[in-house]
Design an enzyme around this catalytic site. Structure first.
Site, short mmCIF file in Angstrom:
data_model
loop_
_atom_site.label_atom_id
_atom_site.label_comp_id
_atom_site.label_asym_id
_atom_site.label_seq_id
_atom_site.Cartn_x
_atom_site.Cartn_y
_atom_site.Cartn_z
CD GLU A 85 53.27 37.90 31.94
OE1 GLU A 85 52.47 37.36 31.15
OE2 GLU A 85 53.38 39.14 32.08
CE LYS A 280 49.89 38.69 27.97
NZ LYS A 280 50.82 38.61 29.11
CG ASP A 296 37.14 26.03 27.87
OD1 ASP A 296 38.16 26.62 27.47
OD2 ASP A 296 36.40 25.38 27.11
CG HIS A 393 58.29 42.10 33.55
ND1 HIS A 393 57.09 41.45 33.56
CD2 HIS A 393 59.07 41.47 32.66
CE1 HIS A 393 57.13 40.46 32.70
NE2 HIS A 393 58.33 40.45 32.13
C1 MEV Z 1 52.12 41.92 30.52
O1 MEV Z 1 51.86 40.54 30.59
C2 MEV Z 1 50.85 42.71 30.65
C3 MEV Z 1 50.97 44.21 30.47
O2 MEV Z 1 51.59 44.49 29.21
C4 MEV Z 1 49.58 44.77 30.50
C5 MEV Z 1 49.49 46.23 30.12
O3 MEV Z 1 50.31 46.74 29.36
O4 MEV Z 1 48.51 46.86 30.60
C6 MEV Z 1 51.85 44.83 31.52
#
Ligand code: MEV
Length: 440
Positions: A85, A280, A296, A393
């Protein structure tokens, strides 16, 4: 041509590839070329990869990046991260730099206990089972000695074995619930071998136990396996600074930023839809280091998310508050990691990653990985509550779009420059490429 095959694993690598490309691809030469371009010229290295798993046909590359400037308990680290990513390493580096000037990250290992269970069925009198267990417990440990001897010499081993009654959930279901200390090893093989030995001893001894009826002697072992839920293998990472020191740019006051940041964390604490994405983002940092260090990541993912729902509702792994003018941001997470055994001594890049981290113990690695997660969450929330996530991003994603359009080196230079002052969107990049190519 049939899309199924028997005896596939016994074919040579080139025969396997032949079968795949002939069965599934129209342009067989191109497909072969795609697979082969990832083979290593170093035969020994290729053989190593071939033998990691069954039916290897090629290698799957991920970028290995590094995030420098992590100050953790007064030591500087450059953290290796394997991830596809675009924005993750950049975000980690940015958060590391931010906290470098504000005292860095503080971490602490809270506990290191791992769990394994022998699941079995018994339909007799519980009191008899309990007295049998008490009688046989020391033998379970003794008969596992050939497995535990070395680990014990290093200070680890079996911590305890409990008999657990699970008949409320399933009629006749009980467990041997065992706890282990596996030191610098992740310990999966060690734990599973111990458990299988417990099961064997338990079953055999039951046949000889006078207190059981003939029927009760027939204990049925269902399975013996470690648990990836490790709430007692816990590490804490935190950062803190004066609220006024949070100020970095003029777009938002330090106090407003701190309050907005805490609101964002509070939302993830109570709202599962947000908590999943919030966590995430944490796992973006955690998985990347876990993968780079040959651990792992599926085990870590499963354990961490179970921990995030330990109170019956899925919630944020991180927390934040202001107290006496100080901003605190912290996380406690379960991480069962190893720095010996498994891939750690085998995969050349894993060895390199561990050396970059100064050959950490498992406890040190737990702390580094937790920091990578906390830093990632800090970077994400900082963007989300100020500029929004897309600005950074899409800047990072620009190169992916340019590569998709097979931009030349010169086009990349010109367009990267152009998008320093223009907003990156997919269509804006496509337009800019077209304009450049049409000489407009
Ligand atoms: C993207 O991989 C992760 C985010 O969505 C985490 C978040 O929203 O806190 C930017």
């Amino acid at each position: 041509m049939s899309k199924t095959i028997s005896g596939f694993s016994k074919l040579s690598k080139s025969k396997k590839i032949d079968w795949i490309v002939n069965t599934y691809f129209s342009n067989t030469e191109e497909a072969k070329q795609v697979l082969k371009q990832y083979w290593s010229n170093n035969e020994k290295l290729q053989q190593l990869h071939d033998e990691f798993i069954e039916n290897t046909i090629t290698n799957y590359y991920l970028p290995l990046g590094v995030a420098p400037n992590f100050l953790i308990n007064n030591t500087i680290y450059t953290i290796p991260m394997a991830i596809e990513e675009s924005s993750v390493v950049a975000a980690a580096s940015k958060a590391a730099k931010f906290w470098l000037d504000r005292g860095g990250f503080k971490t602490k290992v809270i506990s290191t206990t791992k769990i394994g269970q022998v699941h079995f069925m018994y339909y007799g009198d519980f009191n008899k089972l309990q007295s049998f267990f008490e009688r046989v417990k020391s033998k379970l440990i003794k008969q596992a000695k050939p497995i535990t001897k070395n680990m014990e010499a290093r200070g680890g081993g079996i911590l305890d074995i409990e008999l657990r009654d699970k008949t409320e959930g399933i009629k006749g279901y009980y467990q041997l619930h065992a706890s282990f200390e596996t030191l610098d090893a992740m310990g999966a093989n060690f734990i599973n071998s111990c458990l299988e030995q417990f099961a064997e001893t338990f079953k055999n001894e039951a046949l000889l136990f006078d207190g059981f009826s003939e029927e009760e002697k027939q204990i049925q072992i269902v399975m013996s396996i470690l648990s990836n839920y490790v709430p007692d293998c816990l590490v804490r990472a935190e950062v803190s600074c004066k609220v006024e020191d949070l100020n970095e740019d003029n777009s938002i006051s330090a106090e407003d930023f701190a309050n907005k940041f805490i609101q964002a964390v509070n939302i993830a604490e109570i709202e599962p839809y947000r908590a999943v994405t919030h966590n995430k983002g944490i796992m973006n940092g955690i998985d990347a280091v876990v993968l780079a260090t040959g651990n792992d990541f599926r085990a870590v993912e499963a354990g961490v998310h179970a921990y995030a729902s330990r109170n019956g509702k899925y919630s944020s792994l991180t927390h934040a508050k202001i107290e006496d003018g100080i901003f605190y941001f912290w996380m406690e997470i379960p991480l069962a990691l190893g720095t010996v055994g498994g891939l750690t001594g085998l995969h050349p890049l894993v060895k390199l990653a561990l050396e970059l981290l100064r050959k950490p113990s498992a406890k040190e690695l737990m702390q580094i990985v937790a920091v990578a997660g906390l830093a990632q969450n800090f970077a994400a929330l900082r963007s989300l509550t100020t500029t929004g996530i897309q600005q950074g991003h899409m800047k990072m994603h620009l190169m992916n779009i340019l590569n998709q359009f097979e931009a030349s080196d010169n086009e990349k230079i010109l367009l990267t420059d152009h998008f320093k002052t223009n907003t990156v969107t997919h269509s804006a990049v496509v337009k800019a490429i077209e304009k450049l190519r049409n000489g407009a």
